[in-house]
Scaffold this motif. Structure first.
Motif, short mmCIF file in Angstrom:
data_model
loop_
_atom_site.label_atom_id
_atom_site.label_comp_id
_atom_site.label_asym_id
_atom_site.label_seq_id
_atom_site.Cartn_x
_atom_site.Cartn_y
_atom_site.Cartn_z
N LEU A 32 0.83 -1.20 0.00
CA LEU A 32 0.00 0.00 0.00
C LEU A 32 0.86 1.26 0.00
N ALA A 33 1.92 1.27 0.80
CA ALA A 33 2.81 2.43 0.86
C ALA A 33 3.44 2.70 -0.51
N MET A 34 3.86 1.64 -1.20
CA MET A 34 4.46 1.80 -2.52
C MET A 34 3.43 2.35 -3.50
N GLY A 62 4.22 -0.30 16.25
CA GLY A 62 4.71 -1.28 15.27
C GLY A 62 5.07 -0.61 13.97
N PRO A 63 5.24 -1.42 12.91
CA PRO A 63 5.63 -0.84 11.62
C PRO A 63 4.57 0.13 11.11
N GLN A 64 5.02 1.32 10.81
CA GLN A 64 4.13 2.35 10.28
C GLN A 64 4.73 2.80 8.96
N TYR A 65 4.12 2.38 7.89
CA TYR A 65 4.61 2.76 6.57
C TYR A 65 4.11 4.17 6.30
N PHE A 66 4.83 5.14 6.84
CA PHE A 66 4.39 6.53 6.87
C PHE A 66 4.62 7.20 5.54
N ILE A 67 3.55 7.78 5.03
CA ILE A 67 3.60 8.58 3.80
C ILE A 67 2.81 9.84 4.07
N ASP A 68 3.39 10.98 3.78
CA ASP A 68 2.66 12.22 3.92
C ASP A 68 2.06 12.56 2.56
N ALA A 69 0.82 12.16 2.36
CA ALA A 69 0.17 12.32 1.07
C ALA A 69 0.05 13.79 0.69
N ALA A 70 -0.16 14.66 1.66
CA ALA A 70 -0.29 16.09 1.37
C ALA A 70 1.03 16.63 0.80
N ALA A 71 2.15 16.21 1.36
CA ALA A 71 3.44 16.66 0.86
C ALA A 71 3.72 16.09 -0.53
N GLU A 72 3.25 14.87 -0.78
CA GLU A 72 3.43 14.25 -2.08
C GLU A 72 2.68 15.00 -3.17
N THR A 73 1.48 15.51 -2.83
CA THR A 73 0.68 16.20 -3.84
C THR A 73 1.22 17.60 -4.11
#
Length: 133
Positions: free
Chosen positions: A83-85, A120-131
């Motif tokens: 999902l993170a990828m 635990g494992p948190q595949y962190f993605i900042d979607a706002a920064a990505e956009t």
């Protein structure tokens, strides 16, 4: 997964997520987890997603009809690293409000995990920064 995906396949997948993908938080063994789920009575749509992303997994089902549906439903679920990828690749290309849904669900998930004291494992993605890029 996604190693040799073509640009056309990725663009098609972005449109597919915009149209009928759902971003949800589920509780698995009392741990909240973010998932991207596709649910449809048409198995060929889910197999096309697997082919486009070169995903080794397979849809599950058929499951009993639910809601307004009268046909058996198949599901394809992405979580964790997959999902993170996917999120890293598609969020900047999305053209609907779903990009904000990704960011909102991530914030909800972080809040839930923090309130439960989970780290635990948190595949962190900042979607706002990505956009923004």
């Amino acid at each position: 997964m996604l190693l040799n995906a073509t640009q056309e396949d990725i663009d098609w997948f972005v449109g597919t997520v915009d149209n009928f993908g759902s971003i949800e938080i589920i509780r698995k063994n009392k741990n909240p987890t973010l998932i991207l789920k596709f649910k449809t009575p048409y198995l060929d749509k889910l197999l096309a997603i697997c082919d486009a992303l070169q995903y080794a997994g397979a849809p599950s089902g058929p499951k009993k009809p639910s809601g307004d549906s009268v046909q058996a439903q198949y599901e394809l679920v992405f979580r964790g690293q997959n999902l993170a990828m996917i999120e890293n690749i598609i969020v900047p290309r999305m053209r609907t409000g779903k990009r904000e849904v990704f960011a909102k669900r991530r914030a909800e998930l972080r809040g839930m995990r923090k309130s439960l004291g989970l780290n635990g494992p948190q595949y962190f993605i900042d979607a706002a920064a990505e956009t923004a890029t």
